[in-house]
Design a protein around this motif. Structure first.
Motif, PDB file in Angstrom:
ATOM      1  N   ASN A  98     104.875 -23.897 -71.427  1.00 16.26           N
ATOM      2  CA  ASN A  98     105.069 -23.306 -72.753  1.00 16.26           C
ATOM      3  C   ASN A  98     104.519 -24.178 -73.878  1.00 16.26           C
ATOM      4  N   ARG A  99     103.619 -25.084 -73.538  1.00 19.43           N
ATOM      5  CA  ARG A  99     103.012 -25.934 -74.571  1.00 19.43           C
ATOM      6  C   ARG A  99     101.946 -25.206 -75.381  1.00 19.43           C
ATOM      7  N   VAL A 100     101.421 -24.117 -74.839  1.00 16.75           N
ATOM      8  CA  VAL A 100     100.438 -23.296 -75.557  1.00 16.75           C
ATOM      9  C   VAL A 100     100.916 -21.856 -75.569  1.00 16.75           C
ATOM     10  N   LYS A 101     100.919 -21.241 -76.750  1.00 20.35           N
ATOM     11  CA  LYS A 101     101.311 -19.841 -76.901  1.00 20.35           C
ATOM     12  C   LYS A 101     100.243 -19.106 -77.711  1.00 20.35           C
ATOM     13  N   SER A 102     100.329 -17.787 -77.713  1.00 21.44           N
ATOM     14  CA  SER A 102      99.333 -16.972 -78.420  1.00 21.44           C
ATOM     15  C   SER A 102      99.292 -17.283 -79.913  1.00 21.44           C
ATOM     16  N   VAL A 103     100.462 -17.578 -80.494  1.00 24.16           N
ATOM     17  CA  VAL A 103     100.524 -17.836 -81.945  1.00 24.16           C
ATOM     18  C   VAL A 103      99.805 -19.118 -82.333  1.00 24.16           C
ATOM     19  N   ASP A 104      99.562 -20.002 -81.358  1.00 28.79           N
ATOM     20  CA  ASP A 104      98.903 -21.275 -81.663  1.00 28.79           C
ATOM     21  C   ASP A 104      97.476 -21.081 -82.162  1.00 28.79           C
ATOM     22  N   PHE A 105      96.849 -19.950 -81.804  1.00 27.01           N
ATOM     23  CA  PHE A 105      95.466 -19.718 -82.216  1.00 27.01           C
ATOM     24  C   PHE A 105      95.342 -19.457 -83.711  1.00 27.01           C
ATOM     25  N   SER A 106      96.463 -19.115 -84.349  1.00 32.00           N
ATOM     26  CA  SER A 106      96.438 -18.920 -85.803  1.00 32.00           C
ATOM     27  C   SER A 106      96.882 -20.178 -86.553  1.00 32.00           C
ATOM     28  N   LYS A 111      89.739 -26.864 -80.618  1.00 31.70           N
ATOM     29  CA  LYS A 111      89.663 -28.193 -80.005  1.00 31.70           C
ATOM     30  C   LYS A 111      91.054 -28.714 -79.647  1.00 31.70           C
ATOM     31  N   GLU A 112      92.038 -28.511 -80.540  1.00 30.45           N
ATOM     32  CA  GLU A 112      93.408 -28.957 -80.265  1.00 30.45           C
ATOM     33  C   GLU A 112      94.008 -28.211 -79.081  1.00 30.45           C
ATOM     34  N   ILE A 113      93.743 -26.898 -79.010  1.00 26.49           N
ATOM     35  CA  ILE A 113      94.280 -26.089 -77.918  1.00 26.49           C
ATOM     36  C   ILE A 113      93.669 -26.504 -76.587  1.00 26.49           C
ATOM     37  N   VAL A 114      92.360 -26.747 -76.583  1.00 28.45           N
ATOM     38  CA  VAL A 114      91.687 -27.200 -75.366  1.00 28.45           C
ATOM     39  C   VAL A 114      92.264 -28.538 -74.901  1.00 28.45           C
ATOM     40  N   LYS A 115      92.495 -29.429 -75.838  1.00 27.71           N
ATOM     41  CA  LYS A 115      93.079 -30.733 -75.511  1.00 27.71           C
ATOM     42  C   LYS A 115      94.465 -30.574 -74.890  1.00 27.71           C
ATOM     43  N   THR A 116      95.254 -29.662 -75.439  1.00 27.62           N
ATOM     44  CA  THR A 116      96.591 -29.409 -74.893  1.00 27.62           C
ATOM     45  C   THR A 116      96.510 -28.811 -73.502  1.00 27.62           C
ATOM     46  N   LEU A 117      95.567 -27.882 -73.296  1.00 23.85           N
ATOM     47  CA  LEU A 117      95.410 -27.262 -71.978  1.00 23.85           C
ATOM     48  C   LEU A 117      95.011 -28.285 -70.918  1.00 23.85           C
ATOM     49  N   ILE A 118      94.114 -29.188 -71.277  1.00 22.69           N
ATOM     50  CA  ILE A 118      93.714 -30.248 -70.339  1.00 22.69           C
ATOM     51  C   ILE A 118      94.911 -31.126 -69.994  1.00 22.69           C
ATOM     52  N   SER A 119      95.722 -31.434 -71.014  1.00 22.18           N
ATOM     53  CA  SER A 119      96.931 -32.231 -70.791  1.00 22.18           C
ATOM     54  C   SER A 119      97.918 -31.486 -69.900  1.00 22.18           C
ATOM     55  N   MET A 120      98.048 -30.164 -70.114  1.00 20.62           N
ATOM     56  CA  MET A 120      98.930 -29.340 -69.281  1.00 20.62           C
ATOM     57  C   MET A 120      98.506 -29.383 -67.819  1.00 20.62           C
ATOM     58  N   LYS A 121      97.208 -29.242 -67.599  1.00 19.24           N
ATOM     59  CA  LYS A 121      96.697 -29.245 -66.228  1.00 19.24           C
ATOM     60  C   LYS A 121      96.996 -30.566 -65.517  1.00 19.24           C
ATOM     61  N   LYS A 122      96.780 -31.671 -66.212  1.00 22.52           N
ATOM     62  CA  LYS A 122      97.067 -32.986 -65.632  1.00 22.52           C
ATOM     63  C   LYS A 122      98.570 -33.167 -65.395  1.00 22.52           C
ATOM     64  N   CYS A 123      99.367 -32.684 -66.338  1.00 24.49           N
ATOM     65  CA  CYS A 123     100.828 -32.791 -66.207  1.00 24.49           C
ATOM     66  C   CYS A 123     101.312 -32.006 -64.984  1.00 24.49           C
ATOM     67  N   ASN A 124     100.773 -30.795 -64.797  1.00 26.53           N
ATOM     68  CA  ASN A 124     101.153 -29.980 -63.639  1.00 26.53           C
ATOM     69  C   ASN A 124     100.780 -30.681 -62.328  1.00 26.53           C
ATOM     70  N   GLN A 125      99.627 -31.331 -62.321  1.00 24.06           N
ATOM     71  CA  GLN A 125      99.208 -32.059 -61.117  1.00 24.06           C
ATOM     72  C   GLN A 125     100.175 -33.197 -60.805  1.00 24.06           C
ATOM     73  N   MET A 198      90.690 -20.711 -68.995  1.00 25.92           N
ATOM     74  CA  MET A 198      90.896 -20.715 -70.447  1.00 25.92           C
ATOM     75  C   MET A 198      90.128 -21.849 -71.114  1.00 25.92           C
ATOM     76  N   ILE A 199      90.149 -23.010 -70.505  1.00 21.70           N
ATOM     77  CA  ILE A 199      89.409 -24.157 -71.047  1.00 21.70           C
ATOM     78  C   ILE A 199      87.923 -23.841 -71.129  1.00 21.70           C
ATOM     79  N   GLU A 200      87.380 -23.229 -70.071  1.00 17.24           N
ATOM     80  CA  GLU A 200      85.948 -22.897 -70.064  1.00 17.24           C
ATOM     81  C   GLU A 200      85.603 -21.875 -71.146  1.00 17.24           C
ATOM     82  N   ILE A 201      86.458 -20.867 -71.320  1.00 23.28           N
ATOM     83  CA  ILE A 201      86.213 -19.846 -72.348  1.00 23.28           C
ATOM     84  C   ILE A 201      86.257 -20.458 -73.745  1.00 23.28           C
TER      85      ILE A 201
END
Length: 206
Positions: A98-106, A111-125, A198-201
């Motif tokens: 839940n670190r990234v939600k749809s409302v975050d795009f507004s 760049k910030e969202i991509v950074k969070t997604l990369i962090s999420m992926k590493k955290c899940n690993q 999502m990161i690639e898009i």
């Protein structure tokens, strides 16, 4: 004069075609952006659902531990450690998803969202790495608990029929546990794949 008229008509047709092509390109670009936006929203919702699904693991774990306690009379220490582990792992999964939600795009930049997604992926690993390290320990401990508090006790006191009953219960329990672990792994892989896509898009939009 006729040639001049024909040239003007051809030029006008070229202008009209150029205008139509421009409108078509703009429409295709808009459709592509809408498609990407819908795809991103679907993937975010899927990632968020993964976090909420992980919360289902809490009551399921409690129910499973209650059944195991009732059937095999395992120790209170194992129950407490297992409950604490489930709460920690589940809480981390829910927080990460839940670190990234749809409302975050507004509110945030791409760049910030991509950074969070990369962090999420590493955290899940890292969370799954902890699972891989602790699950064999817990299963070994559980087998030991079943043997000490149930199997060996009834084997010497009540004989073969009760031992057979315990063996059947153990097979059923570990079969269900294996299915649940495989299901969780499948959902984890899907969640990681959604994050990667999502990161690639989003990187294309930077």
């Amino acid at each position: 004069m006729e040639n001049n008229g024909t040239s003007l008509e051809l030029e006008e047709m070229r202008l009209q075609m150029a205008t139509l092509q421009k409108q078509l390109d703009e429409r295709l670009k808009l459709d592509e952006e809408l498609l990407k936006k819908n795809t991103i929203n679907k993937k975010i919702n899927s990632i968020n659902r993964y976090g909420y699904f992980s919360l289902i693991g809490i009551p399921m774990a409690f129910a499973g531990l209650c059944i195991v306690q009732y059937r095999f009379h395992i120790s209170l220490e194992f129950i407490l450690v297992a409950i604490l582990s489930v709460l920690i792992i589940t809480g981390l999964d829910f927080w990460s998803a839940n670190r990234v939600k749809s409302v975050d795009f507004s509110k945030k930049s791409v760049k910030e969202i991509v950074k969070t997604l990369i962090s999420m992926k590493k955290c899940n690993q890292r969370i799954r790495l902890v699972d891989f390290l602790t699950t064999p320990i817990f299963i070994s401990w559980l087998i030991y608990e079943i043997y000490v508090h149930s199997f060996s006790h009834f084997m010497f006191n009540e004989g073969f029929p009760t031992c057979l009953f315990i063996c059947i219960n153990s097979i059923i329990f570990f079969s269900i546990l294996t299915i649940l672990l495989l299901l969780c792994w499948k959902m984890y892989k899907k969640n990681q794949r959604n994050i990667t896509e999502m990161i690639e898009i989003l990187k294309d939009q930077e």
